[in-house]
Design a protein around this motif. Structure first.
Motif, PDB file in Angstrom:
ATOM      1  N   ARG A 195      28.814  31.539 -45.165  1.00 32.40           N
ATOM      2  CA  ARG A 195      30.274  31.372 -45.163  1.00 32.40           C
ATOM      3  C   ARG A 195      30.748  30.720 -46.471  1.00 32.40           C
ATOM      4  O   ARG A 195      31.783  31.084 -47.030  1.00 32.40           O
ATOM      5  CB  ARG A 195      30.681  30.515 -43.957  1.00 32.40           C
ATOM      6  CG  ARG A 195      32.185  30.485 -43.700  1.00 32.40           C
ATOM      7  CD  ARG A 195      32.472  29.724 -42.395  1.00 32.40           C
ATOM      8  NE  ARG A 195      33.856  29.911 -41.999  1.00 32.40           N
ATOM      9  CZ  ARG A 195      34.885  29.205 -42.484  1.00 32.40           C
ATOM     10  NH1 ARG A 195      34.669  28.281 -43.403  1.00 32.40           N
ATOM     11  NH2 ARG A 195      36.114  29.452 -42.054  1.00 32.40           N
ATOM     12  N   LYS A 210      39.510  39.209 -44.835  1.00 31.65           N
ATOM     13  CA  LYS A 210      39.199  39.804 -43.536  1.00 31.65           C
ATOM     14  C   LYS A 210      37.709  39.743 -43.234  1.00 31.65           C
ATOM     15  O   LYS A 210      37.299  39.674 -42.062  1.00 31.65           O
ATOM     16  CB  LYS A 210      39.662  41.269 -43.537  1.00 31.65           C
ATOM     17  CG  LYS A 210      40.353  41.648 -42.259  1.00 31.65           C
ATOM     18  CD  LYS A 210      40.917  43.047 -42.382  1.00 31.65           C
ATOM     19  CE  LYS A 210      41.932  43.243 -41.265  1.00 31.65           C
ATOM     20  NZ  LYS A 210      42.427  44.599 -41.231  1.00 31.65           N
ATOM     21  N   GLU A 211      36.874  39.757 -44.280  1.00 25.42           N
ATOM     22  CA  GLU A 211      35.425  39.732 -44.089  1.00 25.42           C
ATOM     23  C   GLU A 211      34.970  38.414 -43.459  1.00 25.42           C
ATOM     24  O   GLU A 211      33.873  38.320 -42.894  1.00 25.42           O
ATOM     25  CB  GLU A 211      34.717  39.947 -45.430  1.00 25.42           C
ATOM     26  CG  GLU A 211      35.024  41.295 -46.066  1.00 25.42           C
ATOM     27  CD  GLU A 211      34.353  41.441 -47.426  1.00 25.42           C
ATOM     28  OE1 GLU A 211      33.171  41.033 -47.533  1.00 25.42           O
ATOM     29  OE2 GLU A 211      34.998  41.934 -48.360  1.00 25.42           O
ATOM     30  N   GLU A 213      36.297  36.954 -40.900  1.00 24.58           N
ATOM     31  CA  GLU A 213      36.482  36.929 -39.450  1.00 24.58           C
ATOM     32  C   GLU A 213      35.185  37.201 -38.709  1.00 24.58           C
ATOM     33  O   GLU A 213      34.859  36.526 -37.718  1.00 24.58           O
ATOM     34  CB  GLU A 213      37.546  37.952 -39.054  1.00 24.58           C
ATOM     35  CG  GLU A 213      38.935  37.621 -39.595  1.00 24.58           C
ATOM     36  CD  GLU A 213      39.966  38.689 -39.259  1.00 24.58           C
ATOM     37  OE1 GLU A 213      39.578  39.660 -38.549  1.00 24.58           O
ATOM     38  OE2 GLU A 213      41.123  38.569 -39.689  1.00 24.58           O
ATOM     39  N   ALA A 214      34.427  38.182 -39.164  1.00 26.66           N
ATOM     40  CA  ALA A 214      33.170  38.530 -38.483  1.00 26.66           C
ATOM     41  C   ALA A 214      32.174  37.388 -38.561  1.00 26.66           C
ATOM     42  O   ALA A 214      31.477  37.065 -37.586  1.00 26.66           O
ATOM     43  CB  ALA A 214      32.585  39.790 -39.121  1.00 26.66           C
ATOM     44  N   ASP A 216      32.852  34.156 -38.953  1.00 26.47           N
ATOM     45  CA  ASP A 216      33.305  33.057 -38.100  1.00 26.47           C
ATOM     46  C   ASP A 216      33.014  33.335 -36.629  1.00 26.47           C
ATOM     47  O   ASP A 216      32.733  32.409 -35.855  1.00 26.47           O
ATOM     48  CB  ASP A 216      34.805  32.823 -38.295  1.00 26.47           C
ATOM     49  CG  ASP A 216      35.106  32.110 -39.606  1.00 26.47           C
ATOM     50  OD1 ASP A 216      34.167  31.510 -40.180  1.00 26.47           O
ATOM     51  OD2 ASP A 216      36.269  32.122 -40.069  1.00 26.47           O
ATOM     52  N   ALA A 217      33.099  34.590 -36.248  1.00 30.11           N
ATOM     53  CA  ALA A 217      32.811  34.951 -34.851  1.00 30.11           C
ATOM     54  C   ALA A 217      31.355  34.658 -34.523  1.00 30.11           C
ATOM     55  O   ALA A 217      31.031  34.167 -33.420  1.00 30.11           O
ATOM     56  CB  ALA A 217      33.133  36.429 -34.622  1.00 30.11           C
ATOM     57  N   ARG A 220      30.972  30.918 -34.079  1.00 34.88           N
ATOM     58  CA  ARG A 220      31.527  30.462 -32.808  1.00 34.88           C
ATOM     59  C   ARG A 220      30.600  30.802 -31.642  1.00 34.88           C
ATOM     60  O   ARG A 220      30.465  30.046 -30.693  1.00 34.88           O
ATOM     61  CB  ARG A 220      32.897  31.091 -32.583  1.00 34.88           C
ATOM     62  CG  ARG A 220      34.022  30.391 -33.325  1.00 34.88           C
ATOM     63  CD  ARG A 220      35.378  30.791 -32.772  1.00 34.88           C
ATOM     64  NE  ARG A 220      35.600  32.221 -32.832  1.00 34.88           N
ATOM     65  CZ  ARG A 220      36.111  32.851 -33.890  1.00 34.88           C
ATOM     66  NH1 ARG A 220      36.438  32.181 -34.984  1.00 34.88           N
ATOM     67  NH2 ARG A 220      36.293  34.167 -33.867  1.00 34.88           N
TER      68      ARG A 220
END
Length: 381
Positions: A195, A210-211, A213-214, A216-217, A220
């Motif tokens: 990250r 936008k890259e 988001e994946a 961070d998912a 999480r």
């Protein structure tokens, strides 16, 4: 056969008992000491020392400037005198006005230098008086410490050392109990690093937000595991790290406090020994004065023996017998001595080479003593 000493050894004196034999528990204190404890007094004295050093430095600089101005003032006076003589001797309508103008300029310069010199001399005197006042204050704060003050310093220092040891122990315990998060911590570390790299690429324009988001998912998903153990472990690890950081800051403050007290300890010892010397000096002066009186009485006896018994072979004080010398010390008890016999640094000296008046006085004093004992008439036959 030598006997064996079976006496029970004396118990060692405690620190308090030892100090009690060194420092007086009561006595007059200087006005500055009435409102300030030992720690505050030492801190104030240290501050005064620094201010005195600064004042003396400035006074030295100003003294040099005053000396230079005095030289210029004398030169200006000489110039005024020279131009006055020129005007007096001058002749011719064209010469005299020029000389008078130069005389007026020289007088103006002399006045300007004199005014600056007077101002600087006034400032120098003020600095010297200020330095004298600070030296007196320092001296007043350097007249010893009471037993209670010394004990208080020891107690405060011991408490400060105990506080340092307490925080050191707490830090050791916290470090031993700290456990890193388990489970998916390696995978989480890799994702966190990925990250960081992605954020750097986005900042550089090499990747799109936008890259993120994946990624961070995925992070999480690890943090929100089924039983929450990973999140709990990470939270505990964070708490442990913050606890350690807070304890280390507290330790640093405790160490600074302890070190400040330890740095004052030599001054506390100095003040304690000054008080001890002051206490001893009272007896010293009293015994020295008694010895002085006895010595002079003996010299009176010698004078009377020599004059009253013709041809006596008794020699009480030999010519080779060294003179008695009792030194004086820079302590307050010696201020009560009205007169020192041999000058600065000596409380009393037994001089054997004396004038006729001293010899006669010693003989008279001893005759009065013998007369008071009822045998004075023996010396009147």
């Amino acid at each position: 056969m030598p006997t064996t000493n079976t006496a029970t050894p004396k118990p060692k004196r405690t620190l308090g008992e030892t100090l009690a034999g060194l420092v007086p528990t009561s006595g007059k204190k200087n006005p500055q000491q009435k409102n300030l404890g030992l720690q505050d007094r030492l801190a104030a004295r240290d501050k005064l020392h620094k201010q005195l050093e600064s004042a003396e430095h400035e006074a030295g600089r100003l003294r040099d400037h005053v000396n230079r101005l005095r030289i210029k003032q004398q030169q200006a006076r000489d110039a005024v005198g020279s131009w006055k003589a020129t005007v007096t001797r001058g002749s011719g309508a064209d010469r005299e006005p020029r000389s008078a103008h130069r005389l007026k300029a020289a007088e103006a310069e002399l006045q300007d230098i004199s005014q600056r010199l007077a101002a600087d001399e006034h400032q120098l005197l003020a600095l010297q008086n200020q330095a004298k006042s600070m030296r007196e204050q320092i001296d007043a704060m350097s007249q010893g410490a009471t037993l209670d003050e010394v004990k208080q310093h020891l107690e405060t220092l011991n408490s400060a050392e105990a506080e340092v040891e307490r925080f050191e122990a707490l830090i050791r315990t916290a470090e031993a109990e700290a456990e890193p998060a388990t489970g998916n911590d390696e995978a989480l570390d890799a994702l966190q690093q990925a990250r960081e790299d992605l954020l750097a690429d986005i900042a550089a324009g090499d990747a799109k937000p936008k890259e993120l988001e994946a990624l961070d998912a995925e992070i999480r998903e690890i943090l929100e595991d089924g039983d929450g153990s990973q999140a709990s472990a990470l939270g505990q690890e964070r708490d442990n790290a913050q606890t350690l950081a807070g304890l280390k800051r507290r330790l640093s403050a405790a160490q600074a406090h302890r070190d400040a007290l330890a740095a004052q300890t030599p001054e506390v010892v100095e003040q304690m020994l000054i008080a001890r010397a002051e206490a001893i000096s009272k007896d010293y002066v009293k015994h020295a004065q008694a010895l002085q009186l006895s010595y002079r009485q003996l010299q009176g006896v010698v004078e009377l023996l020599t004059s009253a018994v013709s041809g006596t072979q008794v020699r009480l004080l030999s010519d080779q017998w060294p003179n008695l010398l009792i030194p004086s010390l820079p302590l307050r008890a010696f201020d009560t001595v009205s007169q020192c016999d041999a000058g600065r640094g000596v409380l009393f000296t037994g001089r054997q080479v004396r004038g006729a008046d001293e010899v006669a006085q010693a003989r008279t004093d001893e005759l009065q003593q013998l007369d008071a004992l009822g045998v004075g008439r023996l010396f009147q036959r």
